[in-house]
Write a protein that holds these residues in place. Structure first.
Motif, short mmCIF file in Angstrom:
data_model
loop_
_atom_site.label_atom_id
_atom_site.label_comp_id
_atom_site.label_asym_id
_atom_site.label_seq_id
_atom_site.Cartn_x
_atom_site.Cartn_y
_atom_site.Cartn_z
N ASN A 59 0.96 -0.75 0.05
CA ASN A 59 -0.16 0.22 0.00
C ASN A 59 0.84 1.63 -0.04
OD1 ASN A 59 -2.67 -1.77 0.06
ND2 ASN A 59 -1.89 -1.93 2.16
N GLY A 60 2.15 0.95 -0.48
CA GLY A 60 2.90 2.41 -0.23
C GLY A 60 4.09 1.98 0.79
N LEU A 61 4.33 3.76 0.99
CA LEU A 61 5.91 4.26 2.23
C LEU A 61 5.06 3.54 3.54
CD1 LEU A 61 8.11 6.00 -0.42
CD2 LEU A 61 7.88 3.85 0.49
N ALA A 62 5.74 3.09 4.32
CA ALA A 62 4.96 2.77 5.73
C ALA A 62 5.25 3.92 7.10
CB ALA A 62 4.91 1.13 6.50
N GLY A 63 6.64 4.00 6.32
CA GLY A 63 8.24 4.52 7.42
C GLY A 63 8.74 5.54 6.78
N HIS A 87 -1.54 6.68 9.77
CA HIS A 87 -2.88 5.58 9.61
C HIS A 87 -2.75 4.86 8.43
CE1 HIS A 87 -4.81 7.66 12.91
NE2 HIS A 87 -4.38 8.96 12.62
N PRO A 88 -2.54 4.41 8.56
CA PRO A 88 -3.03 3.16 9.26
C PRO A 88 -0.99 2.43 9.75
CG PRO A 88 -2.72 1.58 7.04
CD PRO A 88 -2.74 3.49 6.72
N LYS A 89 -1.17 2.36 10.96
CA LYS A 89 -0.10 2.58 11.61
C LYS A 89 1.00 1.02 11.70
CE LYS A 89 2.54 3.05 16.06
NZ LYS A 89 2.98 3.70 15.69
#
Length: 162
Positions: A59-63, A87-89
């Protein structure tokens, strides 16, 4: 989730992630939203940046996590910044990123990684303690832009366990 080096094309998405954290307040010392160009300079390819890694999901970059050199750190030291999507963590982002950051710090022959965390950022303090950072100093009453004093906790990680 996979970890890879950040590239210039990540700046737009990562700027949005960081600016959401800044807008929420209470965790980062960065208080003003950045543009993608400023983001690149600060975190991806500016002259002070040693390494920046991203956590990527379907879903893309989370961090992201970066090590850089700002201010008057001793030789052999780097500052660290860790940011994960609110969001979403996604659990485990910081731990996965730190493995890549630590490998980069070792390849650069760093002695210590410095984390400076707002005292009111309980999540950040817990994260760096979990990663093995130890407190070595406190800057009392560092003012926020609105003048509110907030202590800054200095933690360090000894890269090669010397």
């Amino acid at each position: 989730m996979s970890i890879r080096k950040a590239i210039a094309d990540d700046a737009g998405e990562l700027t949005g992630l960081l600016n959401e954290i800044i807008a929420a307040g209470g965790t980062t010392a960065i208080e003003v939203a950045l543009s993608p160009a400023e983001f690149r300079e600060w975190f991806i390819d500016g002259p002070s940046v040693f390494a920046c890694h991203v956590a990527e999901t379907d879903n893309g970059l989370a961090g992201f996590q970066e090590i850089s050199r700002y201010g008057d750190l001793p030789d052999g030291w780097a500052d660290i910044g860790t940011f994960s999507r609110k969001h979403p963590k996604i659990p485990g982002v910081g731990t996965a990123l730190f493995a890549a950051t630590l490998a980069a710090a070792r390849s650069l022959d760093m002695e210590f990684i410095n984390a400076t965390i707002r005292a009111d950022n309980t999540g950040g303090l817990a994260y760096y303690a979990k990663m093995g950072f130890e407190t070595y100093g406190i800057t009392k009453d560092a003012p926020l832009l609105d003048g509110t004093p907030v202590d800054r906790i200095n933690k360090r990680f000894q890269v090669n366990g010397r």
